[in-house]
Design an enzyme around this catalytic site. Structure first.
Site, PDB file in Angstrom:
ATOM      1  N   TRP A 350      -8.589  -0.173  -2.732  1.00 59.33           N
ATOM      2  CA  TRP A 350      -9.973  -0.138  -2.231  1.00 59.33           C
ATOM      3  C   TRP A 350     -10.836   0.802  -3.079  1.00 59.33           C
ATOM      4  O   TRP A 350     -12.055   0.792  -2.972  1.00 59.33           O
ATOM      5  CB  TRP A 350      -9.986   0.327  -0.773  1.00 59.33           C
ATOM      6  CG  TRP A 350      -9.653   1.801  -0.598  1.00 59.33           C
ATOM      7  CD1 TRP A 350      -8.625   2.483  -1.190  1.00 59.33           C
ATOM      8  CD2 TRP A 350     -10.357   2.760   0.187  1.00 59.33           C
ATOM      9  NE1 TRP A 350      -8.629   3.804  -0.805  1.00 59.33           N
ATOM     10  CE2 TRP A 350      -9.684   4.000   0.058  1.00 59.33           C
ATOM     11  CE3 TRP A 350     -11.482   2.695   1.016  1.00 59.33           C
ATOM     12  CZ2 TRP A 350     -10.106   5.164   0.701  1.00 59.33           C
ATOM     13  CZ3 TRP A 350     -11.895   3.860   1.661  1.00 59.33           C
ATOM     14  CH2 TRP A 350     -11.210   5.075   1.501  1.00 59.33           C
ATOM     15  N   ASP A 351     -10.183   1.596  -3.922  1.00 54.85           N
ATOM     16  CA  ASP A 351     -10.905   2.496  -4.835  1.00 54.85           C
ATOM     17  C   ASP A 351     -12.012   1.720  -5.554  1.00 54.85           C
ATOM     18  O   ASP A 351     -13.086   2.248  -5.835  1.00 54.85           O
ATOM     19  CB  ASP A 351      -9.957   3.080  -5.898  1.00 54.85           C
ATOM     20  CG  ASP A 351      -8.733   3.777  -5.313  1.00 54.85           C
ATOM     21  OD1 ASP A 351      -8.271   3.343  -4.245  1.00 54.85           O
ATOM     22  OD2 ASP A 351      -8.239   4.725  -5.929  1.00 54.85           O
ATOM     23  N   GLU A 478      -4.626   8.832   5.051  1.00 49.48           N
ATOM     24  CA  GLU A 478      -3.215   8.408   5.048  1.00 49.48           C
ATOM     25  C   GLU A 478      -2.282   9.405   5.724  1.00 49.48           C
ATOM     26  O   GLU A 478      -1.073   9.184   5.761  1.00 49.48           O
ATOM     27  CB  GLU A 478      -2.768   8.127   3.614  1.00 49.48           C
ATOM     28  CG  GLU A 478      -3.541   6.975   3.010  1.00 49.48           C
ATOM     29  CD  GLU A 478      -3.065   6.566   1.632  1.00 49.48           C
ATOM     30  OE1 GLU A 478      -2.282   7.320   1.010  1.00 49.48           O
ATOM     31  OE2 GLU A 478      -3.489   5.489   1.159  1.00 49.48           O
ATOM     32  N   LYS A 590      -5.823  13.744   5.075  1.00 40.95           N
ATOM     33  CA  LYS A 590      -5.644  13.831   3.622  1.00 40.95           C
ATOM     34  C   LYS A 590      -7.006  13.719   2.936  1.00 40.95           C
ATOM     35  O   LYS A 590      -7.237  14.284   1.867  1.00 40.95           O
ATOM     36  CB  LYS A 590      -4.749  12.664   3.194  1.00 40.95           C
ATOM     37  CG  LYS A 590      -4.352  12.619   1.750  1.00 40.95           C
ATOM     38  CD  LYS A 590      -3.486  11.377   1.507  1.00 40.95           C
ATOM     39  CE  LYS A 590      -3.069  11.234   0.057  1.00 40.95           C
ATOM     40  NZ  LYS A 590      -2.479   9.927  -0.224  1.00 40.95           N
ATOM     41  N   GLN A 591      -7.923  12.942   3.566  1.00 41.19           N
ATOM     42  CA  GLN A 591      -9.204  12.601   2.928  1.00 41.19           C
ATOM     43  C   GLN A 591     -10.185  12.155   4.013  1.00 41.19           C
ATOM     44  O   GLN A 591      -9.768  11.866   5.134  1.00 41.19           O
ATOM     45  CB  GLN A 591      -8.972  11.475   1.930  1.00 41.19           C
ATOM     46  CG  GLN A 591      -8.418  10.196   2.573  1.00 41.19           C
ATOM     47  CD  GLN A 591      -7.637   9.349   1.592  1.00 41.19           C
ATOM     48  OE1 GLN A 591      -6.419   9.428   1.541  1.00 41.19           O
ATOM     49  NE2 GLN A 591      -8.332   8.534   0.832  1.00 41.19           N
TER      50      GLN A 591
HETATM   51  C1  BGC Z   1      -5.238   7.668  -1.529  1.00 43.60           C
HETATM   52  C2  BGC Z   1      -5.752   6.259  -1.345  1.00 43.60           C
HETATM   53  C3  BGC Z   1      -6.030   5.664  -2.700  1.00 43.60           C
HETATM   54  C4  BGC Z   1      -4.806   5.739  -3.585  1.00 43.60           C
HETATM   55  C5  BGC Z   1      -5.070   5.255  -4.986  1.00 43.60           C
HETATM   56  C6  BGC Z   1      -4.017   7.655  -2.425  1.00 43.60           C
HETATM   57  O1  BGC Z   1      -3.598   8.962  -2.666  1.00 43.60           O
HETATM   58  O2  BGC Z   1      -4.895   8.257  -0.295  1.00 43.60           O
HETATM   59  O3  BGC Z   1      -6.915   6.287  -0.563  1.00 43.60           O
HETATM   60  O4  BGC Z   1      -6.442   4.355  -2.567  1.00 43.60           O
HETATM   61  O5  BGC Z   1      -4.402   7.083  -3.678  1.00 43.60           O
HETATM   62  O6  BGC Z   1      -6.053   6.007  -5.608  1.00 43.60           O
END
Ligand code: BGC
Length: 761
Positions: A350-351, A478, A590-591
């Site tokens: 989804w980035d 996550e 985490k984010q």
């Molecule tokens: C993040 C995800 C991201 C992925 C790839 C993970 O560490 O939590 O949101 O899509 O990295 O960048």
């Protein structure tokens, strides 16, 4: 724009990081910044070269495999090496290495205007032979399959022959490690050599086993006057040895052409044909078309920060690296590490939609369109995946993929992130708003909006109070998995449903034939439309009265808060140090999750809720993901805390340059690179896309002198120049337009002068 990355370090750890920082690419081909001549024996290096979208399938082995788990995954193979060029001096054939003899001068740069990297070396061999060496490299933006090394040597104190040995090599492996889930832990061998031809036009060919894809690397050397050239092959390596007589000018340009079956049905033959045609251009001619391409790119993507060179360098480096990794052919997309390394196995996430596309939608819409087209091209696989997960209708896009099939074996933080489908729908809607490209929506966007909207009806349900609930999904955070009513997922699903309804109405109005065609293709009827609207109207968006915030999900606020005080730095990122269950049981993110919804969905919550949510989630977020700090910067700016926003911004701008996450050696953090641009444009300048017009709310961090950038809006070019107190908005090309600035509609004819906000104005 006149900026370049420079780093003259030869410290082994930094050299590994520099392999990613100095990576060069053009969206099709990526070459890490490895040294042609190699390193000292005890030094680590990840020597790599990648073709976007080229993959091998490998079986996923599960201890306990549940229904619907993917059986195979795709991996991005390291492809044949074209980088190797060794240099031998004098009658004794002394081999050049930066790690022997005496280094009298060393400079290294990567220029964002020319797209050329340069190493300038002044070296004395152990026997005292002194040379100056200049090595230029380029991955051509104009001739996509081409990588060139231009190699020039000047003998300073000796009159003896010089020899260059250049090779192409198909016996290569991927980098693996068992210490980090974000990097591959097995399957080092993904590609098998099938052919090797030495000669003036040399070639190696290799194949993947399971995906049965083929790649050819063809090479040619254009040399200044040589004494002799010899060609040989051994062990899947084709070698060219070039000898230069004493006293002659020593220059060799190595042309390396990569062709693969995903774009070239006959890679070996087409590789040689392209090599013939490309090698007719000398390095200067190639460099000049490269500079022209980049000048056009920067015209539309111009961006500057006044008075802070380090931040500006970070910002431009980030934008340049995005371009280098961005797939432009709709067969490929942009991987989490781009084409700069092997982290996350070359997968697209989804980035792309939430981090990268907002940049390109507003600067290079044609490039944005191809990223969206990639999703459209993989819609059938998303439909099939939805069926596997028990949905009778709709499309579920893969959490991570190269070819469109789901690769995620850890479903809790993978497939369960159903929001990916709403994210893709969101990006289509953003593109539509910014471009007004109705034709593209007819061609691709409408079907994606409809099929993703359908997914929510099948995933969610109306509870006893009549609220529409979405259960057992994972939001962007996550560290919190399989939850009910994740605020982000529900609000993005609502947006998805609304835009599907809107698209349907537009088609009914303007293109009933297209609507008829799509409806009959996917079996869509009017009753479904009513359900979409009903689900959207009743969508449960959680709000906690006592805290005045949007809870991340049903359970988040009731969990025990993580013991941040007693968690030493060495235990971060948590994912590498704790079992997922330990993390899931705690209130720790985490984010950003809720805050991301606040950012992407203008008006979803009121000012107070956004400010309180910011404060709350600021306390429980580890920022273990590189996708985090940019969103904090944007939301800090949104709630008027410009000083705080500036601090977050500095972290994102230099995240890879300063290797602050400690893993830049595995590749650049693509989402964050794009996040930096978003901080400036969507954060400080307050850009938002309303349905029919552009919004701005320019502001400046307290210690900043100003910044400027260009945007493309519905075929117009706009320049925004933000200075203390005053901002100039100029229409560089296109028709006059309405624009909302600081919540007031204005008419932009040629230019407008408006107020610049300061902290909490
Ligand atoms: C993040 C995800 C991201 C992925 C790839 C993970 O560490 O939590 O949101 O899509 O990295 O960048």
């Amino acid at each position: 724009m006149g900026q370049q990355l420079q780093d003259n370090s030869l410290e082994p750890k930094q050299l590994l990081v520099n392999e990613s920082l100095f990576a060069q690419g053009n969206g099709y081909l990526g070459v890490r910044g490895n040294f042609e001549e190699g390193y000292a024996e005890d030094m680590a290096s990840i020597r790599g070269c990648y073709v976007n979208g080229f993959y091998e399938n490998v079986d996923i082995s599960y201890g306990e495999k549940c229904f619907g788990f993917p059986e195979t995954m795709q991996k991005l193979p390291n492809i044949p090496d074209a980088q190797t060029v060794e240099l031998y001096l004098g009658h004794q054939l002394e081999r050049f290495s930066l790690f022997s003899g005496e280094l009298l001068g060393f400079e290294r740069s990567l220029d964002f205007d020319t797209g050329i990297s340069l190493r300038k070396i002044h070296w004395r061999s152990p026997l005292g032979l002194e040379i100056e060496l200049e090595i230029r490299r380029m991955v051509s933006f104009v001739k996509r399959e081409l990588f060139v090394i231009d190699y020039q040597v000047k003998a300073l104190n000796f009159d003896e022959p010089i020899e260059i040995r250049s090779s192409i090599n198909a016996s290569i492996e991927n980098f693996t490690t068992d210490d980090d889930v974000r990097v591959a832990s097995g399957h080092a061998k993904l590609l098998w050599p099938t052919d090797c031809v030495a000669g003036g036009f040399a070639q190696v060919v290799a194949k993947t086993h399971s995906s049965a894809l083929e790649i050819a690397l063809s090479s040619y050397h254009r040399c200044s006057e040589t004494q002799s050239q010899e060609f040989s092959s051994a062990e899947n390596q084709a070698k060219t040895v070039v000898r230069f007589a004493a006293g002659s000018a020593v220059r060799m340009t190595k042309y390396a052409v990569f062709t693969d079956t995903r774009r070239h049905p006959m890679p070996a033959q087409q590789g040689l044909e392209l090599l013939h045609s490309f090698s007719a251009f000398d390095f200067e001619a190639l460099a000049s078309e490269q500079a022209q391409y980049l000048s056009q790119f920067w015209n539309r993507s111009a961006i500057a920060i006044k008075g802070d060179e380090q931040l500006e360098l970070g910002l431009r480096f980030n934008v340049f690296q995005l371009l280098q990794s961005l797939g432009q052919d709709a067969v490929s997309n942009i991987a989490a590490k781009g084409l700069s390394g092997e982290g996350y196995e070359g997968h697209y996430f989804w980035d792309t939609e939430i981090y990268v596309l907002p940049v390109f939608i507003l600067t290079q819409p044609e490039l944005a369109k191809n990223l969206l087209r990639f999703r459209y091209n993989t819609l059938d696989q998303a439909r099939a995946r939805a069926r596997e997960l028990g949905h009778t209708k709709g499309a579920l896009f893969p959490w991570r993929t190269i070819n469109g099939d789901e690769c995620s074996s850890f479903f809790e933080a993978g497939t369960a992130q159903y929001h990916i489908s709403a994210d893709i729908a969101w990006a289509f809607a953003q593109y539509w708003k910014a471009s007004a490209d109705f034709d593209f929506m007819c061609e691709c966007g409408a079907e994606v909006l409809f099929e993703t909207a359908r997914l929510w009806l099948e995933t969610g349900h109306f509870n006893r109070q009549g609220q529409f609930c979405i259960d057992s999904v994972t939001g962007p955070d996550e560290y919190t998995a399989i939850v009910n009513n994740n605020f982000y997922t529900n609000s993005m699903a609502q947006h998805n449903l609304n835009w599907a309804v809107k698209m349907h109405a537009e088609l009914a109005n303007k293109a009933p034939d297209v609507l008829g065609r799509i409806s009959s293709q996917i079996g869509l009827d009017a009753a479904e439309l009513k359900q979409w609207q009903a689900a959207s109207d009743a969508m449960l968006l959680l709000f906690d009265e006592s805290l005045g915030i949007n809870p991340q999900d049903d359970s988040f606020l009731n969990k025990k808060v993580w013991d941040f005080e007693n968690t030493p730095k060495s235990k971060y990122p948590l994912l590498l140090n704790f079992h997922p269950l330990v993390i899931y049981r705690h209130q720790v993110s985490k984010q950003p999750d809720v805050m991301l919804a606040h950012y992407l969905l203008d008006g979803i919550s009121d000012e107070q809720t956004m400010a309180k949510s910011y404060d709350y989630y600021d306390q429980v977020t580890t920022h273990d993901s590189s996708l985090s700090s940019c969103i904090f910067s944007i939301m800090a700016a949104r709630i008027g805390r410009l000083d705080v926003s500036g601090k977050w911004f500095a972290q994102t701008a230099r995240l890879d340059l300063d290797n602050t996450h400690g893993n830049t050696r595995d590749g650049l953090h693509i989402a964050n690179l794009a996040g930096t641009w978003q901080c400036l444009v969507y954060g400080f300048a307050g850009v938002r896309l309303a349905d029919q017009h552009l919004k701005l709310a320019p502001a400046l961090a307290p210690d900043w002198q100003g910044y400027s950038f260009c945007l493309t809006w519905r075929g117009r070019q706009i320049e925004i120049d933000v200075n203390p107190k005053q901002t100039q908005v100029r229409l560089l090309s296109g028709d006059a337009m309405d624009i909302e600035i600081h919540a007031k509609m204005r008419r932009l004819e040629t230019s407008l002068s408006v107020e610049t906000l300061g902290s909490n104005d």
